[in-house]
Design a protein around this motif. Structure first.
Motif, PDB file in Angstrom:
ATOM      1  N   VAL A 108       0.835  -1.206   0.000  1.00  0.00           N
ATOM      2  CA  VAL A 108       0.000   0.000   0.000  1.00  0.00           C
ATOM      3  C   VAL A 108       0.864   1.249   0.000  1.00  0.00           C
ATOM      4  O   VAL A 108       0.590   2.228  -0.705  1.00  0.00           O
ATOM      5  N   ARG A 109       1.933   1.245   0.793  1.00  0.00           N
ATOM      6  CA  ARG A 109       2.817   2.402   0.857  1.00  0.00           C
ATOM      7  C   ARG A 109       3.514   2.645  -0.473  1.00  0.00           C
ATOM      8  O   ARG A 109       3.623   3.787  -0.934  1.00  0.00           O
ATOM      9  N   GLU A 110       3.992   1.574  -1.123  1.00  0.00           N
ATOM     10  CA  GLU A 110       4.649   1.733  -2.416  1.00  0.00           C
ATOM     11  C   GLU A 110       3.679   2.244  -3.473  1.00  0.00           C
ATOM     12  O   GLU A 110       4.027   3.095  -4.301  1.00  0.00           O
ATOM     13  N   ALA A 111       2.435   1.739  -3.453  1.00  0.00           N
ATOM     14  CA  ALA A 111       1.450   2.213  -4.424  1.00  0.00           C
ATOM     15  C   ALA A 111       1.134   3.686  -4.216  1.00  0.00           C
ATOM     16  O   ALA A 111       0.989   4.454  -5.176  1.00  0.00           O
ATOM     17  N   ALA A 112       1.050   4.101  -2.960  1.00  0.00           N
ATOM     18  CA  ALA A 112       0.765   5.509  -2.679  1.00  0.00           C
ATOM     19  C   ALA A 112       1.925   6.397  -3.106  1.00  0.00           C
ATOM     20  O   ALA A 112       1.724   7.494  -3.632  1.00  0.00           O
ATOM     21  N   GLU A 113       3.160   5.922  -2.891  1.00  0.00           N
ATOM     22  CA  GLU A 113       4.317   6.713  -3.302  1.00  0.00           C
ATOM     23  C   GLU A 113       4.394   6.839  -4.815  1.00  0.00           C
ATOM     24  O   GLU A 113       4.725   7.897  -5.352  1.00  0.00           O
ATOM     25  N   GLU A 114       4.081   5.749  -5.534  1.00  0.00           N
ATOM     26  CA  GLU A 114       4.104   5.812  -6.994  1.00  0.00           C
ATOM     27  C   GLU A 114       3.015   6.740  -7.531  1.00  0.00           C
ATOM     28  O   GLU A 114       3.233   7.480  -8.483  1.00  0.00           O
ATOM     29  N   ALA A 115       1.838   6.692  -6.899  1.00  0.00           N
ATOM     30  CA  ALA A 115       0.746   7.546  -7.368  1.00  0.00           C
ATOM     31  C   ALA A 115       1.016   9.014  -7.091  1.00  0.00           C
ATOM     32  O   ALA A 115       0.607   9.888  -7.856  1.00  0.00           O
ATOM     33  N   GLY A 116       1.723   9.301  -5.997  1.00  0.00           N
ATOM     34  CA  GLY A 116       1.962  10.694  -5.642  1.00  0.00           C
ATOM     35  C   GLY A 116       3.312  11.221  -6.044  1.00  0.00           C
ATOM     36  O   GLY A 116       3.661  12.346  -5.697  1.00  0.00           O
ATOM     37  N   ALA A 117       4.087  10.435  -6.771  1.00  0.00           N
ATOM     38  CA  ALA A 117       5.423  10.888  -7.148  1.00  0.00           C
ATOM     39  C   ALA A 117       5.369  12.054  -8.107  1.00  0.00           C
ATOM     40  O   ALA A 117       6.149  13.000  -8.017  1.00  0.00           O
ATOM     41  N   GLY A 118       4.399  12.034  -9.049  1.00  0.00           N
ATOM     42  CA  GLY A 118       4.361  13.085 -10.055  1.00  0.00           C
ATOM     43  C   GLY A 118       3.552  14.293  -9.663  1.00  0.00           C
ATOM     44  O   GLY A 118       3.839  15.405 -10.105  1.00  0.00           O
ATOM     45  N   GLY A 119       2.511  14.121  -8.843  1.00  0.00           N
ATOM     46  CA  GLY A 119       1.610  15.241  -8.572  1.00  0.00           C
ATOM     47  C   GLY A 119       1.650  15.755  -7.163  1.00  0.00           C
ATOM     48  O   GLY A 119       0.723  16.432  -6.734  1.00  0.00           O
ATOM     49  N   GLY A 120       2.694  15.422  -6.405  1.00  0.00           N
ATOM     50  CA  GLY A 120       2.749  15.887  -5.025  1.00  0.00           C
ATOM     51  C   GLY A 120       2.853  17.388  -4.911  1.00  0.00           C
ATOM     52  O   GLY A 120       2.147  18.030  -4.131  1.00  0.00           O
TER      53      GLY A 120
END
Length: 310
Positions: free
Chosen positions: A124-136
Motif C-alpha cells: 500500500v505504501r509503495e502504491a501511494a508513493e508511486e501515485a503521488g510521485a508526479g503530482g505531489g
C-alpha cells in the motif's frame, strides 16, 4: 655455640631486614559530616530531576517486560483468592490439561490495524508513493490555494454579518422614529435602546433578531442582578407595569417563532439584500450612501449594491 663468621652475619642481617607486602585492603577514609551532607544533597538533587521522555519510555518498557516475565506465585492477590476458594493448582475448567499460565501478551508498537501484516502495508505504501510521485507538488499548491480561498470566504462572511447587524440597527431606528411620529397606540416606554416594549411577534421580521438578542441580554442582566441583590432590598416604587411587560416579553423567548427561524435560515447576503431593499422602498434611505433622500427617485444614488457605490 659456634662462632659466627662474617658471611653468616651478612645472611642473618639480610634475613632480619626482609619485609612482607601488606595484602590487606586499606580501609576507606572516614567520611566527614560535611562530605556526607554534600553527598546527600547531590543524591537528593539527582532524584528530584524529572526524567526525560526517552527515560520514561525505557522505564515503562522495562517494567512491562519484568511484569510479563514474572510468573504468578502465592504472593499474588488473585492466586490467594483462588486458594481461599479451594483451588489447589492446575488448570482451570472442567477438562484436564487446561492452561495453567496467563495468556502472554504481544505488545504492538506501531499504529497499524490488528491483522494487517507488513507485506500489505508495504504494498500500500509503495502504491501511494508511486501515485503521488508526479503530482505531489501540484497537490500542495492546490491545497494552499484552497486554504487562501477558504480564509477569504470566512473574512467575507464575517464582514457580511457585521453589515447585516448594522443595517438592522438603521432599520430599527427609522421604524421607531416613524411610529413615534405617527403616535400609535403602543406604549411609549422604552428599553433604553429606543425600542418600545411591545410583543416580540409584533416587531418587523427584518430587525426582530436584533430585538431578540437585546432582550436576551436584558434577561441575563436581570437574572444576575436578582442573584446579587436580595429581594428585601427592592425599591417599593418600582414600576410594576414595566416589570410585567418585560416578563411577558421574556416568556416569548421560549415560544417557537417559525417566521424568525425562516429568516435566520437565509444567508447573510440574502438578509442584507432584503434589509437594504426595505430601507430604500419604505424610507428612501441608502445604506451604502448613509443618506436619506427626500424623494422616491433617490437622485444621486449610484445603485442598489455596494459594488455600484465603488
Amino acid at each position: 655455640m659456634a662462632a659466627s663468621t662474617p658471611g653468616n652475619e651478612e645472611e642473618e642481617d639480610d634475613y632480619l631486614s626482609m619485609t612482607f607486602a601488606d595484602t590487606t585492603t586499606p580501609a576507606p577514609p572516614k567520611e566527614t559530616s560535611l562530605q556526607r551532607t554534600a553527598r546527600l544533597k547531590k543524591e537528593a538533587a539527582a532524584r528530584s530531576l524529572p526524567l526525560s521522555k526517552a527515560e520514561l519510555e525505557a522505564q515503562a518498557q522495562a517494567n512491562l517486560e519484568t511484569g510479563l516475565a514474572t510468573s504468578i506465585d502465592s504472593s499474588n492477590r488473585g492466586a490467594q483468592m483462588l486458594a481461599r476458594m479451594g483451588f489447589k493448582g492446575g488448570g482451570l475448567g472442567k477438562t484436564e490439561g487446561a492452561r495453567t499460565r496467563p495468556i502472554e501478551l504481544e505488545v504492538k508498537g506501531d499504529r497499524g490495524g490488528i491483522g494487517m501484516d507488513s507485506e500489505k502495508k508495504r504494498k500500500v505504501r509503495e502504491a501511494a508513493e508511486e501515485a503521488g510521485a508526479g503530482g505531489g507538488e501540484k497537490r500542495a499548491k492546490v491545497g494552499v490555494e484552497e486554504f487562501r480561498v477558504r480564509r477569504a470566504g470566512e473574512r467575507e462572511e464575517r464582514r457580511a454579518e457585521g453589515l447585516v447587524w448594522g443595517a438592522m440597527r438603521v432599520l430599527e431606528g427609522l421604524g421607531e422614529d416613524e411610529k413615534e411620529g405617527e403616535g400609535d397606540d403602543v406604549p411609549t416606554t422604552t428599553t433604553g435602546h429606543g425600542a418600545k416594549k411591545r410583543r416580540l411577534r409584533g416587531v418587523n421580521i427584518l430587525y426582530r433578531p436584533l430585538v431578540r438578542q437585546r432582550l436576551e441580554r436584558e434577561r441575563d442582566r436581570k437574572m444576575r442582578y436578582d442573584l446579587n441583590n436580595s429581594l428585601s432590598t427592592r425599591n417599593d416604587n418600582d414600576d410594576d407595569e414595566d416589570e410585567s411587560v418585560f416578563d411577558k416579553r421574556v416568556e416569548e423567548l421560549e415560544d417557537a417563532d417559525p417566521e424568525l427561524e425562516e429568516f435566520e435560515a437565509l444567508s447573510f447576503a440574502e438578509k442584507l439584500e432584503r434589509i437594504t431593499k426595505e430601507l430604500r422602498e419604505k424610507y428612501r434611505y441608502c445604506f451604502w450612501c448613509k443618506f436619506r433622500y427626500p424623494d422616491a427617485e433617490m437622485e444621486g444614488c449610484p445603485g442598489l449594491t455596494e459594488d455600484e457605490h465603488g
